[in-house]
Design an enzyme around this catalytic site. Structure first.
Site, PDB file in Angstrom:
ATOM      1  N   HIS A  45      30.943 -32.612 -13.013  1.00  0.00           N
ATOM      2  CA  HIS A  45      29.895 -33.626 -13.176  1.00  0.00           C
ATOM      3  C   HIS A  45      29.656 -33.898 -14.640  1.00  0.00           C
ATOM      4  O   HIS A  45      28.616 -33.550 -15.171  1.00  0.00           O
ATOM      5  CB  HIS A  45      28.602 -33.152 -12.518  1.00  0.00           C
ATOM      6  N   CYS A 101      36.567 -23.057  -6.996  1.00  0.00           N
ATOM      7  CA  CYS A 101      36.133 -21.806  -7.616  1.00  0.00           C
ATOM      8  C   CYS A 101      36.303 -20.651  -6.614  1.00  0.00           C
ATOM      9  O   CYS A 101      35.929 -20.792  -5.442  1.00  0.00           O
ATOM     10  CB  CYS A 101      34.674 -21.929  -8.034  1.00  0.00           C
ATOM     11  N   GLU A 131      29.628 -29.395  -2.408  1.00  0.00           N
ATOM     12  CA  GLU A 131      30.021 -28.001  -2.125  1.00  0.00           C
ATOM     13  C   GLU A 131      29.656 -27.631  -0.687  1.00  0.00           C
ATOM     14  O   GLU A 131      30.452 -27.016   0.029  1.00  0.00           O
ATOM     15  CB  GLU A 131      29.318 -27.041  -3.097  1.00  0.00           C
ATOM     16  N   THR A 171      26.291 -21.979  -3.848  1.00  0.00           N
ATOM     17  CA  THR A 171      26.386 -21.100  -5.027  1.00  0.00           C
ATOM     18  C   THR A 171      25.304 -21.367  -6.063  1.00  0.00           C
ATOM     19  O   THR A 171      24.913 -20.465  -6.802  1.00  0.00           O
ATOM     20  CB  THR A 171      27.762 -21.236  -5.727  1.00  0.00           C
ATOM     21  N   CYS A 199      26.042 -17.758  -7.015  1.00  0.00           N
ATOM     22  CA  CYS A 199      26.935 -17.289  -8.070  1.00  0.00           C
ATOM     23  C   CYS A 199      26.117 -16.638  -9.186  1.00  0.00           C
ATOM     24  O   CYS A 199      25.064 -17.144  -9.569  1.00  0.00           O
ATOM     25  CB  CYS A 199      27.700 -18.493  -8.568  1.00  0.00           C
ATOM     26  N   SER A 227      24.390 -33.628 -12.236  1.00  0.00           N
ATOM     27  CA  SER A 227      24.667 -32.202 -12.030  1.00  0.00           C
ATOM     28  C   SER A 227      23.451 -31.503 -11.428  1.00  0.00           C
ATOM     29  O   SER A 227      22.387 -31.433 -12.040  1.00  0.00           O
ATOM     30  CB  SER A 227      25.032 -31.573 -13.382  1.00  0.00           C
ATOM     31  N   SER A 228      23.614 -30.973 -10.213  1.00  0.00           N
ATOM     32  CA  SER A 228      22.455 -30.376  -9.549  1.00  0.00           C
ATOM     33  C   SER A 228      22.029 -29.087 -10.240  1.00  0.00           C
ATOM     34  O   SER A 228      20.844 -28.793 -10.325  1.00  0.00           O
ATOM     35  CB  SER A 228      22.729 -30.147  -8.065  1.00  0.00           C
ATOM     36  N   ASN A 229      22.977 -28.307 -10.760  1.00  0.00           N
ATOM     37  CA  ASN A 229      22.566 -27.053 -11.404  1.00  0.00           C
ATOM     38  C   ASN A 229      21.823 -27.335 -12.708  1.00  0.00           C
ATOM     39  O   ASN A 229      20.923 -26.593 -13.086  1.00  0.00           O
ATOM     40  CB  ASN A 229      23.760 -26.100 -11.570  1.00  0.00           C
ATOM     41  N   SER A 271      28.416 -27.735 -16.264  1.00  0.00           N
ATOM     42  CA  SER A 271      29.466 -28.720 -16.530  1.00  0.00           C
ATOM     43  C   SER A 271      29.298 -29.392 -17.896  1.00  0.00           C
ATOM     44  O   SER A 271      29.851 -30.455 -18.144  1.00  0.00           O
ATOM     45  CB  SER A 271      29.475 -29.757 -15.408  1.00  0.00           C
TER      46      SER A 271
HETATM   47 FE1  F3S Z   1      32.013 -21.040  -9.578  1.00  0.00          FE
HETATM   48 FE2  F3S Z   1      29.679 -20.179 -10.085  1.00  0.00          FE
HETATM   49 FE3  F3S Z   1      30.698 -21.963 -11.543  1.00  0.00          FE
HETATM   50  S1  F3S Z   1      30.467 -20.666  -8.113  1.00  0.00           S
HETATM   51  S2  F3S Z   1      31.999 -23.132 -10.230  1.00  0.00           S
HETATM   52  S3  F3S Z   1      31.431 -19.886 -11.378  1.00  0.00           S
HETATM   53  S4  F3S Z   1      28.588 -21.868 -10.948  1.00  0.00           S
END
Ligand code: F3S
Length: 292
Positions: A45, A101, A131, A171, A199, A227-229, A271
């Site tokens: 993203h 990933c 995802e 994640t 994650c 980008s959601s994160n 990202s």
């Molecule tokens: Fe993978 Fe975690 Fe990045 S799941 S894509 S290392 S945020």
């Protein structure tokens, strides 16, 4: 004199770094310019990274054009895709380079195995996120599944008591929210296999961002608007620091907000390229030096 606190965890996570490198490797190792290289959807993203790859010859394709473009190598992005998508791409004659990933791949394997073993699947996350769409696509067809994202959803879960339920998470889901939802679901009396598949990179980035945001006058969250994160980071930082700003590049940074500021915190989503983080950091440093 002001200080800048740059989060160590800011920027590309392991999975994104790996996916970006896999596209670069494909571009660099092709033996002829006639070889076509694609990414299935934007590799990450981030518009800057995606347009840079376009210029170097890796084009974004989608479900609609996979059958009409010339055959080539298709890199699957770190979010992953459904099994059907992989099958369709191969049926069109494309070669697959899977940059899903490994942490997302693990979720695909869990839902595939447990749905095969008769479990219903419960995903904590955002159903619209690619995802999660990818994860759903690895559940055995015909299996009942549900995606939940908040307490109301958790309260109103309708599986029967004693039902075999496999629970996983997107994640990038917020760790604390996940715990809260699991507590509610635990009360339902399911025969549950639950695994937090959040994650670590996300958790660490969120924790560090919250710690920095709590100590600074201005907090900058750098990320792409899609980008959601990054948006989640913004939410977390906003709860700790009223002067939290979401920016995509250094150009978005309004220096007037740093006017009477001593401490500036900076973090960035998974990202966000290192180059953009450095540019923002530099701009803040110059502002601080100019005030001295
Ligand atoms: Fe993978 Fe975690 Fe990045 S799941 S894509 S290392 S945020």
């Amino acid at each position: 004199m002001g200080n800048i606190f740059l989060a160590k965890s800011a920027g590309f996570c392991f999975g994104v770094e790996r996916a970006v490198k896999m596209v670069s490797d494909q571009i660099e190792n092709r033996t002829s310019m006639d070889e076509r290289i694609y990414t299935y959807g934007p590799i990450i993203h981030n518009d800057t990274v995606v347009s840079d790859f376009e210029k170097r010859g890796a084009h974004v394709i989608s479900e609609e054009d996979m059958a009409t473009v010339e055959n080539g190598t298709v890199v699957i992005r770190s979010h992953g895709v459904t099994k059907q998508t992989i099958d369709d791409l191969e049926a069109c004659g494309h070669k697959i380079v899977d940059a899903t990933c490994p942490f997302v791949k693990k979720i695909h394997k869990i839902v595939a195995k447990y749905s095969e073993d008769g479990y219903k699947i419960l995903i904590i996350g955002n159903e619209k996120h690619p995802e999660v769409q990818g994860i759903i696509g690895w559940i055995k067809p015909g299996t009942e599944y549900i995606v939940i994202g908040n307490e109301e959803d958790a309260e109103s879960l309708h599986f029967s008591k004693g039902e075999k339920v496999c629970l996983v998470s997107q994640t990038t889901f917020n760790h604390n929210k996940f715990q809260e939802l699991v507590e509610i679901i635990n009360e339902k009396g399911y025969d549950m296999f639950a695994m937090s598949t959040i994650c670590n990179a996300t958790e660490l980035r969120q924790k560090e961002a919250a710690e920095i945001a709590a100590q600074v006058d201005v907090m900058l969250v750098i990320g792409d608007k899609n980008s959601s994160n990054s948006r989640k980071l913004f939410e977390i930082c906003s709860n700790k620091c009223d002067n939290t700003f979401f920016i995509q590049t250094a150009d978005d940074l309004d220096l007037s907000v740093l006017q009477s500021i001593h401490n500036i915190g900076i973090t960035a989503g998974a990202s966000t390229p290192q180059k953009i983080i450095e540019e923002v950091q530099k701009k803040c440093q110059q502002k601080i030096l100019n005030k001295c």
